[in-house]
Scaffold this motif. Structure first.
Motif, PDB file in Angstrom:
ATOM      1  N   SER A 151       0.824  -1.210   0.000  1.00 45.93           N
ATOM      2  CA  SER A 151       0.000   0.000   0.000  1.00 45.93           C
ATOM      3  C   SER A 151       0.856   1.256   0.000  1.00 45.93           C
ATOM      4  CB  SER A 151      -0.919  -0.001   1.226  1.00 45.93           C
ATOM      5  OG  SER A 151      -1.765  -1.134   1.224  1.00 45.93           O
ATOM      6  N   LEU A 152       1.910   1.267   0.816  1.00 46.58           N
ATOM      7  CA  LEU A 152       2.757   2.452   0.923  1.00 46.58           C
ATOM      8  C   LEU A 152       3.550   2.683  -0.353  1.00 46.58           C
ATOM      9  CD1 LEU A 152       4.036   2.090   4.599  1.00 46.58           C
ATOM     10  CD2 LEU A 152       2.244   3.597   3.733  1.00 46.58           C
ATOM     11  N   VAL A 153       4.089   1.614  -0.926  1.00 42.84           N
ATOM     12  CA  VAL A 153       4.855   1.761  -2.168  1.00 42.84           C
ATOM     13  C   VAL A 153       3.970   2.319  -3.276  1.00 42.84           C
ATOM     14  CG1 VAL A 153       6.018   0.475  -4.007  1.00 42.84           C
ATOM     15  CG2 VAL A 153       6.605   0.040  -1.612  1.00 42.84           C
ATOM     16  N   ALA A 154       2.778   1.768  -3.430  1.00 44.81           N
ATOM     17  CA  ALA A 154       1.890   2.205  -4.506  1.00 44.81           C
ATOM     18  C   ALA A 154       1.449   3.656  -4.335  1.00 44.81           C
ATOM     19  CB  ALA A 154       0.673   1.289  -4.576  1.00 44.81           C
ATOM     20  N   ALA A 155       1.425   4.152  -3.091  1.00 42.30           N
ATOM     21  CA  ALA A 155       0.929   5.507  -2.813  1.00 42.30           C
ATOM     22  C   ALA A 155       2.002   6.576  -2.921  1.00 42.30           C
ATOM     23  CB  ALA A 155       0.304   5.543  -1.413  1.00 42.30           C
ATOM     24  N   VAL A 156       3.248   6.209  -3.193  1.00 40.35           N
ATOM     25  CA  VAL A 156       4.368   7.160  -3.156  1.00 40.35           C
ATOM     26  C   VAL A 156       4.163   8.401  -4.018  1.00 40.35           C
ATOM     27  CG1 VAL A 156       6.751   7.435  -3.984  1.00 40.35           C
ATOM     28  CG2 VAL A 156       6.210   5.671  -2.315  1.00 40.35           C
ATOM     29  N   PRO A 157       3.737   8.304  -5.280  1.00 39.67           N
ATOM     30  CA  PRO A 157       3.601   9.534  -6.072  1.00 39.67           C
ATOM     31  C   PRO A 157       2.647  10.554  -5.451  1.00 39.67           C
ATOM     32  CG  PRO A 157       3.590   7.626  -7.515  1.00 39.67           C
ATOM     33  CD  PRO A 157       3.495   7.097  -6.108  1.00 39.67           C
ATOM     34  N   VAL A 158       1.598  10.078  -4.818  1.00 42.49           N
ATOM     35  CA  VAL A 158       0.663  10.993  -4.157  1.00 42.49           C
ATOM     36  C   VAL A 158       1.320  11.631  -2.939  1.00 42.49           C
ATOM     37  CG1 VAL A 158      -1.605  11.216  -3.072  1.00 42.49           C
ATOM     38  CG2 VAL A 158      -1.280   9.634  -4.990  1.00 42.49           C
ATOM     39  N   SER A 159       2.058  10.827  -2.193  1.00 45.65           N
ATOM     40  CA  SER A 159       2.792  11.363  -1.044  1.00 45.65           C
ATOM     41  C   SER A 159       3.778  12.438  -1.475  1.00 45.65           C
ATOM     42  CB  SER A 159       3.547  10.225  -0.341  1.00 45.65           C
ATOM     43  OG  SER A 159       4.516  10.728   0.556  1.00 45.65           O
ATOM     44  N   ASN A 160       4.503  12.188  -2.562  1.00 45.05           N
ATOM     45  CA  ASN A 160       5.475  13.170  -3.033  1.00 45.05           C
ATOM     46  C   ASN A 160       4.808  14.487  -3.408  1.00 45.05           C
ATOM     47  OD1 ASN A 160       7.865  11.716  -2.728  1.00 45.05           O
ATOM     48  ND2 ASN A 160       7.663  10.718  -4.712  1.00 45.05           N
ATOM     49  N   ALA A 161       3.625  14.412  -3.973  1.00 49.52           N
ATOM     50  CA  ALA A 161       2.907  15.632  -4.334  1.00 49.52           C
ATOM     51  C   ALA A 161       2.394  16.356  -3.101  1.00 49.52           C
ATOM     52  CB  ALA A 161       1.742  15.288  -5.265  1.00 49.52           C
TER      53      ALA A 161
ATOM     54  N   SER B 102      -8.300   1.007   7.120  1.00 45.17           N
ATOM     55  CA  SER B 102      -7.767   2.094   6.291  1.00 45.17           C
ATOM     56  C   SER B 102      -6.665   1.583   5.379  1.00 45.17           C
ATOM     57  CB  SER B 102      -7.233   3.224   7.181  1.00 45.17           C
ATOM     58  OG  SER B 102      -8.287   3.869   7.864  1.00 45.17           O
ATOM     59  N   LEU B 103      -5.828   0.711   5.906  1.00 48.01           N
ATOM     60  CA  LEU B 103      -4.732   0.153   5.115  1.00 48.01           C
ATOM     61  C   LEU B 103      -5.274  -0.675   3.955  1.00 48.01           C
ATOM     62  CD1 LEU B 103      -1.595  -0.037   5.085  1.00 48.01           C
ATOM     63  CD2 LEU B 103      -1.851  -2.201   6.328  1.00 48.01           C
ATOM     64  N   GLU B 104      -6.294  -1.489   4.205  1.00 51.16           N
ATOM     65  CA  GLU B 104      -6.882  -2.300   3.136  1.00 51.16           C
ATOM     66  C   GLU B 104      -7.557  -1.416   2.089  1.00 51.16           C
ATOM     67  OE1 GLU B 104      -6.580  -5.463   2.492  1.00 51.16           O
ATOM     68  OE2 GLU B 104      -5.295  -5.716   4.241  1.00 51.16           O
ATOM     69  N   SER B 105      -8.206  -0.345   2.546  1.00 44.45           N
ATOM     70  CA  SER B 105      -8.836   0.584   1.594  1.00 44.45           C
ATOM     71  C   SER B 105      -7.792   1.319   0.775  1.00 44.45           C
ATOM     72  CB  SER B 105      -9.719   1.592   2.342  1.00 44.45           C
ATOM     73  OG  SER B 105     -10.803   0.943   2.972  1.00 44.45           O
ATOM     74  N   LEU B 106      -6.657   1.598   1.397  1.00 45.74           N
ATOM     75  CA  LEU B 106      -5.558   2.245   0.677  1.00 45.74           C
ATOM     76  C   LEU B 106      -5.067   1.346  -0.450  1.00 45.74           C
ATOM     77  CD1 LEU B 106      -3.649   4.712   0.582  1.00 45.74           C
ATOM     78  CD2 LEU B 106      -2.136   3.469   2.140  1.00 45.74           C
ATOM     79  N   TRP B 107      -4.944   0.049  -0.184  1.00 47.12           N
ATOM     80  CA  TRP B 107      -4.496  -0.876  -1.215  1.00 47.12           C
ATOM     81  C   TRP B 107      -5.521  -0.954  -2.346  1.00 47.12           C
ATOM     82  CZ3 TRP B 107      -0.891  -2.659  -3.844  1.00 47.12           C
ATOM     83  CH2 TRP B 107      -0.989  -3.861  -4.582  1.00 47.12           C
ATOM     84  N   LYS B 108      -6.799  -0.986  -2.022  1.00 47.31           N
ATOM     85  CA  LYS B 108      -7.835  -1.019  -3.063  1.00 47.31           C
ATOM     86  C   LYS B 108      -7.761   0.221  -3.954  1.00 47.31           C
ATOM     87  CE  LYS B 108     -11.067  -3.858  -0.393  1.00 47.31           C
ATOM     88  NZ  LYS B 108     -12.367  -3.879   0.341  1.00 47.31           N
ATOM     89  N   LEU B 109      -7.351   1.341  -3.348  1.00 46.16           N
ATOM     90  CA  LEU B 109      -7.240   2.598  -4.092  1.00 46.16           C
ATOM     91  C   LEU B 109      -6.115   2.537  -5.125  1.00 46.16           C
ATOM     92  CD1 LEU B 109      -8.592   5.453  -4.012  1.00 46.16           C
ATOM     93  CD2 LEU B 109      -6.762   6.130  -2.441  1.00 46.16           C
ATOM     94  N   PHE B 110      -5.076   1.764  -4.820  1.00 40.58           N
ATOM     95  CA  PHE B 110      -3.875   1.788  -5.660  1.00 40.58           C
ATOM     96  C   PHE B 110      -3.506   0.436  -6.276  1.00 40.58           C
ATOM     97  CE2 PHE B 110      -3.142   5.462  -2.825  1.00 40.58           C
ATOM     98  CZ  PHE B 110      -2.896   6.437  -3.785  1.00 40.58           C
ATOM     99  N   GLN B 111      -4.263  -0.608  -6.042  1.00 40.74           N
ATOM    100  CA  GLN B 111      -3.793  -1.948  -6.373  1.00 40.74           C
ATOM    101  C   GLN B 111      -3.614  -2.201  -7.871  1.00 40.74           C
ATOM    102  OE1 GLN B 111      -6.598  -4.875  -5.008  1.00 40.74           O
ATOM    103  NE2 GLN B 111      -8.360  -3.810  -5.859  1.00 40.74           N
ATOM    104  N   ASN B 112      -4.221  -1.408  -8.708  1.00 39.58           N
ATOM    105  CA  ASN B 112      -4.101  -1.636 -10.146  1.00 39.58           C
ATOM    106  C   ASN B 112      -3.050  -0.739 -10.808  1.00 39.58           C
ATOM    107  OD1 ASN B 112      -6.156  -3.644 -10.221  1.00 39.58           O
ATOM    108  ND2 ASN B 112      -7.707  -2.025 -10.155  1.00 39.58           N
ATOM    109  N   ARG B 113      -2.228  -0.062 -10.007  1.00 35.46           N
ATOM    110  CA  ARG B 113      -1.211   0.822 -10.591  1.00 35.46           C
ATOM    111  C   ARG B 113      -0.058  -0.007 -11.152  1.00 35.46           C
ATOM    112  NH1 ARG B 113      -4.316   5.535 -10.280  1.00 35.46           N
ATOM    113  NH2 ARG B 113      -5.792   4.900  -8.663  1.00 35.46           N
TER     114      ARG B 113
END
Length: 453
Positions: free
Chosen positions: A193-203, A341-352
């Motif tokens: 989840s954290l790896v997939a979310a990195v571009p959003v975090s950087n922004a 929240s962590l599982e929802s985060l993965w669902k948000l990014f799992q297809n990247r």
């Protein structure tokens, strides 16, 4: 294990093993520029008002043990795990011990950094948090006299002019957070989840728009540097992006990362790009076999956006002012330490896909929250992440794990996401407006000052 024994696969795995009693805690690392209050330029290591003098003065203020390299002091540590370390050039890093709740972590961090700032000010220097060293020219860098850093610089110089790794070492500042995992499955859930979310975090945390006194429209010079360094050890940890990374998968990846330096027979020496897999099979050049300490230290030269060691490190954020540091702690804790929240985060990014990730990273450097991640708006993704973080924090408050005040910590982060204007864009506006391109005014606004968030 005994460091003299030959390393086996099982030995490599023990680096990630967890005691059954492990509890989820949070750690923070804040990099701080040490600068002249009038010019904004970093101060040198040597001299009666240099960084070494600041470390010597801090040594007298508490029960610190000095960290010394070849007769030079380059850090302090305490028995509880608190650490102040000298970075390669003109910066110091505060590292907290792991702490179980956000409010205590934030208060402890602020108080420690205030003490550092007061000691520095007594010697005529100022600490700045956030952004980067915005006025130093690369050719005038005040490199610290640390042998290991010198070897890393040699390695960087051999990568060629397209690498901007030297810029990272010379002037970038970051804020990093560490989180625990309690099992292999838990590690995978958090890492993917954290790896997939990195571009959003950087922004969301973009905050390095000024380079050598010029704001050229780039919102994160720091991210631009990382994108141009060494792809073998930086950027996306691709095994995690698959969604099913095991410790064995990570080891298979990590042993193929070229080594920069290693301590062999007590001497830190260059490795000329040999992989850990090569050293495991053939030993070092003098025939010495690698030890567990070599394996453990190998991870200090792996610089992925999210780094796995015996903790999970979030390394993707630019440096932040203390007001945003507390918000970052709350934001990530709400996501990482609340399972729904962590599982929802993965669902948000799992297809990247990795292609989406890399394209978004490049766009974020210049567009911030207006960038796209795949077909989605980075700003909209940030708002969704903020919602999940709030839910996670509220659940932790309800469970008695956090103090209610931590929800307020999110206000500064929410304002960024809602407005769509990054910290970098605001700083550019200040630089060209109220600061009137004055380094002294910049330092006055961004220096560490005693206050409580």
């Amino acid at each position: 294990m005994n460091n003299e024994q030959l390393l086996t696969r099982q030995d490599l795995l023990t680096f990630f093993s967890k005691d059954k009693t492990v509890t989820e805690k949070i750690g923070i690392e804040v990099e701080l520029g040490v600068v002249n209050p009038h010019t904004g330029l970093s101060i040198p290591y040597e001299g009666t008002t240099g960084i070494s003098a600041i470390l010597e003065a801090l040594l007298k203020t508490d029960e610190w043990t000095p960290i010394v390299d070849a007769g030079h002091i380059y850090g302090l540590r305490r028995a509880d795990g608190t650490k102040i370390s000298l970075e390669p050039a003109g910066t110091m890093e505060y590292s907290s011990p792991p702490i179980g709740d956000i409010a205590t972590l934030v208060q402890t961090t602020q108080q420690e950094i205030f003490k550092m700032a007061e000691v520095a000010q007594e010697l005529g220097a100022v600490l700045i948090a956030g952004s980067m060293l915005p006025f130093d020219k690369l050719k005038d860098t005040n490199w610290s006299p640390n042998h290991r850093y010198g070897l890393i610089l040699d390695y960087l110089n051999k990568l060629g002019i397209d690498s901007l790794g030297e810029c990272i070492m010379a002037r970038s500042l970051s804020t990093q957070l560490t989180f625990d995992y309690v099992s292999e499955a838990d590690m995978n859930r958090k890492m993917r989840s954290l790896v997939a979310a990195v571009p959003v975090s950087n922004a969301l945390f973009a905050n390095s728009p000024i380079e050598e006194g010029v704001a050229d429209g780039t919102l994160s010079h720091r991210l631009r540097y990382w994108l141009r360094w060494d792809p073998a050890r930086c950027g996306c940890l691709t095994p995690a992006l698959s969604g099913s990374m095991t410790f064995d998968d990570y080891i298979d990846w990590a042993i193929q990362v070229p080594m920069i330096v290693a301590v062999v027979n007590g001497i830190c020496q260059p490795m000329h790009g040999r992989t850990f897999a090569s050293v495991l099979e053939h030993g070092f050049d003098n025939g010495t076999r690698p030890t567990f300490d070599n394996w453990r230290s190998h991870f200090s030269s792996i610089y992925t956006d999210i780094r796995l060691r015996n903790t999970i490190e979030i390394r993707s954020m630019d440096g932040l002012a203390l007001e945003q540091v507390s918000g970052a702690c709350a934001f990530w804790t709400g996501l990482v330490y609340h399972q729904p929240s962590l599982e929802s985060l993965w669902k948000l990014f799992q297809n990247r896909r990795i292609e989406d990730y890399q394209k978004a990273q490049t766009e974020v450097c210049y567009k911030g929250l207006q960038a796209k991640y795949g077909k989605d708006s980075v700003r909209e993704l940030a708002l969704e992440m903020l919602k999940l973080a709030k839910e996670g924090l509220q659940a932790r408050i309800n469970a008695g794990l956090e103090q209610p005040i931590v929800l307020k910590y999110l206000d500064s982060i929410e304002e960024i996401a809602v407005s769509g204007r990054t910290l970098a864009e605001r700083l550019i506006e200040q630089w060209k407006g109220e600061f009137a391109y004055s380094p002294a005014k910049y330092v006055e606004a961004y220096q560490v000052k005693r206050h409580i968030t």
